[in-house]
Scaffold this active site. Structure first.
Site, short mmCIF file in Angstrom:
data_model
loop_
_atom_site.label_atom_id
_atom_site.label_comp_id
_atom_site.label_asym_id
_atom_site.label_seq_id
_atom_site.Cartn_x
_atom_site.Cartn_y
_atom_site.Cartn_z
N ASN A 125 4.76 -33.73 -72.11
CA ASN A 125 5.17 -33.17 -70.81
C ASN A 125 5.29 -34.33 -69.82
O ASN A 125 4.29 -34.86 -69.36
CB ASN A 125 4.11 -32.16 -70.33
CG ASN A 125 4.43 -31.64 -68.95
OD1 ASN A 125 5.55 -31.76 -68.46
ND2 ASN A 125 3.44 -31.05 -68.29
N TRP A 126 6.53 -34.67 -69.54
CA TRP A 126 6.75 -35.81 -68.61
C TRP A 126 6.48 -35.44 -67.16
O TRP A 126 6.42 -36.29 -66.30
CB TRP A 126 8.20 -36.29 -68.73
CG TRP A 126 8.47 -37.15 -69.92
CD1 TRP A 126 7.68 -37.33 -71.01
CD2 TRP A 126 9.64 -37.98 -70.12
NE1 TRP A 126 8.28 -38.20 -71.89
CE2 TRP A 126 9.47 -38.60 -71.36
CE3 TRP A 126 10.78 -38.22 -69.39
CZ2 TRP A 126 10.43 -39.49 -71.89
CZ3 TRP A 126 11.73 -39.08 -69.89
CH2 TRP A 126 11.56 -39.72 -71.12
N LYS A 127 6.37 -34.16 -66.86
CA LYS A 127 6.27 -33.69 -65.47
C LYS A 127 7.44 -34.30 -64.67
O LYS A 127 8.53 -34.44 -65.21
CB LYS A 127 4.91 -34.06 -64.87
CG LYS A 127 3.76 -33.74 -65.81
CD LYS A 127 2.42 -33.85 -65.16
CE LYS A 127 1.34 -33.73 -66.21
NZ LYS A 127 0.05 -33.39 -65.68
N HIS A 144 2.53 -23.58 -66.71
CA HIS A 144 1.69 -24.78 -66.62
C HIS A 144 0.81 -24.66 -65.38
O HIS A 144 1.23 -24.13 -64.36
CB HIS A 144 2.59 -26.02 -66.54
CG HIS A 144 1.80 -27.30 -66.68
ND1 HIS A 144 1.09 -27.84 -65.63
CD2 HIS A 144 1.61 -28.12 -67.74
CE1 HIS A 144 0.49 -28.95 -66.04
NE2 HIS A 144 0.78 -29.14 -67.33
N GLU A 147 0.01 -26.64 -63.14
CA GLU A 147 0.56 -27.20 -61.89
C GLU A 147 1.51 -26.21 -61.23
O GLU A 147 1.59 -26.14 -60.01
CB GLU A 147 1.26 -28.54 -62.20
CG GLU A 147 0.22 -29.63 -62.44
CD GLU A 147 0.67 -30.76 -63.35
OE1 GLU A 147 1.88 -30.91 -63.56
OE2 GLU A 147 -0.21 -31.49 -63.84
N GLU A 188 -5.11 -25.53 -71.81
CA GLU A 188 -5.20 -26.71 -70.96
C GLU A 188 -6.22 -26.47 -69.85
O GLU A 188 -5.88 -25.91 -68.79
CB GLU A 188 -3.84 -27.00 -70.32
CG GLU A 188 -2.75 -27.31 -71.31
CD GLU A 188 -1.75 -28.28 -70.70
OE1 GLU A 188 -1.66 -29.40 -71.19
OE2 GLU A 188 -1.10 -27.91 -69.72
N GLY A 229 -4.93 -34.74 -66.45
CA GLY A 229 -4.68 -35.92 -65.62
C GLY A 229 -5.94 -36.56 -65.08
O GLY A 229 -5.90 -37.39 -64.18
N SER A 254 -5.72 -34.75 -70.90
CA SER A 254 -6.16 -36.13 -71.13
C SER A 254 -6.20 -36.52 -72.62
O SER A 254 -7.09 -37.27 -73.05
CB SER A 254 -7.52 -36.38 -70.47
OG SER A 254 -7.42 -36.21 -69.07
N GLY A 279 0.43 -35.21 -71.35
CA GLY A 279 1.10 -35.59 -70.12
C GLY A 279 1.20 -37.11 -70.01
O GLY A 279 2.08 -37.74 -70.60
N GLY A 280 0.26 -37.71 -69.29
CA GLY A 280 0.29 -39.14 -68.98
C GLY A 280 0.54 -40.04 -70.19
O GLY A 280 1.33 -40.99 -70.11
C1 PEP Z 1 -0.24 -31.83 -68.99
O1 PEP Z 1 0.54 -32.23 -68.16
O2 PEP Z 1 -0.05 -30.72 -69.49
C2 PEP Z 1 -1.35 -32.70 -69.40
C3 PEP Z 1 -2.14 -32.28 -70.35
O3 PEP Z 1 -1.47 -33.89 -68.75
P1 PEP Z 1 -2.46 -35.11 -69.17
O4 PEP Z 1 -2.27 -35.36 -70.63
O5 PEP Z 1 -1.97 -36.25 -68.32
O6 PEP Z 1 -3.84 -34.69 -68.85
#
Ligand code: PEP
Length: 248
Positions: free
Chosen positions: A8-10, A92, A94, A164, A170, A207, A228-229
């Site tokens: 997930n690049w957001k 999601h 966010e 999640e 994050g 994470s 994500g990251g």
């Molecule tokens: C996400 O954006 O769904 C996520 C899990 O981010 P991260 O891996 O950065 O915690």
């Protein structure tokens, strides 16, 4: 069925990063049983169409629940489908947090995806306050059951759930493999008791990186990861995919 890795690049990335990731990870899916899906910002999904000799699959990060209309800034499921997008993140945290998406809206978007043959990746998870209050399973089950109560039974197997925990997204503070396992097991049990014979795939997100992915994947009910990251650096993401695929 092999493991699933969803990046997930957001609201991050560039055309250059897309090329680098396709180069690093594109052929991995040919040599392992893993499926790698990139959930990209909408403009990059249009570019992704050009990479026709890759095993990578594509996901939207969001979709509108209606087919078309005067909804400036929104993207429809039909548009995603036209771009060859087979998956879409729905609900999601966010979007739940910053765009006020409710469980009912998440259900509507899930149904819109299913109608168009797009596989929804339905995100569920408790926040820190809810976990500290001992309500994690209650929250996850409410989010899940709102969806399962409202989708056509025959299409429910197309759904993938991503657990999640909001406190892990994050933050660099992933859930322990045991915590993830406890929730994944509960999600699968709830799904089975709601729809006879339904075997949902459940991803863990929060994470995840190349160093912790393997331990999470050892859990019997962790079927993949949502990242994500750690998906924003091509080589590191490749290492992560290799850990998940068990190819190293
Ligand atoms: C996400 O954006 O769904 C996520 C899990 O981010 P991260 O891996 O950065 O915690």
């Amino acid at each position: 069925m092999g493991p699933l890795v969803v990046a997930n690049w957001k609201m991050n990335g560039s055309e250059q990063l897309l090329q680098a990731v396709v180069q690093e990870v594109g052929e991995l899916a040919e040599t392992t049983s893993a499926t790698v899906v990139l959930a990209l910002p909408a403009p990059y999904l249009a570019l992704a169409r050009g990479f026709d000799n890759t095993q990578l699959e594509w996901a939207g990060q969001n979709v509108h629940w209606l087919k078309s209309g005067a909804y400036t800034g929104e993207v429809s499921a039909e548009m995603l489908s036209e771009m060859g997008v087979g998956w879409c993140l729905v609900g999601h945290s966010e979007r739940r947090q910053y765009c006020s998406e409710t469980d009912e809206l998440v259900l509507a978007k899930t149904n819109t995806c299913l109608e168009l043959g797009i596989r929804p990746i339905v995100c569920v998870g408790e926040n820190l306050r809810e976990r500290q209050a001992g309500k994690a399973l209650e929250v996850v089950s409410r989010q899940l059951l709102t969806v399962l109560n409202g989708v056509p039974t025959a299409l429910a197997p197309l759904i993938v759930v991503a657990y999640e925990p909001v406190w892990a997204i994050g933050t660099g503070e992933e859930a322990s493999p045991e915590t993830a396992q406890e929730v994944h097991e509960a999600v699968k049990r709830a799904a089975r008791s709601k729809i006879d014979g339904l075997e949902l795939r459940v991803l863990y997100g929060g994470s995840v990186n190349a160093d912790n992915a393997k331990a999470l994947m050892r859990m019997p009910d962790v079927d993949g990861v949502l990242v994500g990251g750690a998906s924003l650096q091509a080589h590191g993401f490749r290492r992560l995919c290799e850990q998940v695929a068990g190819s190293v």
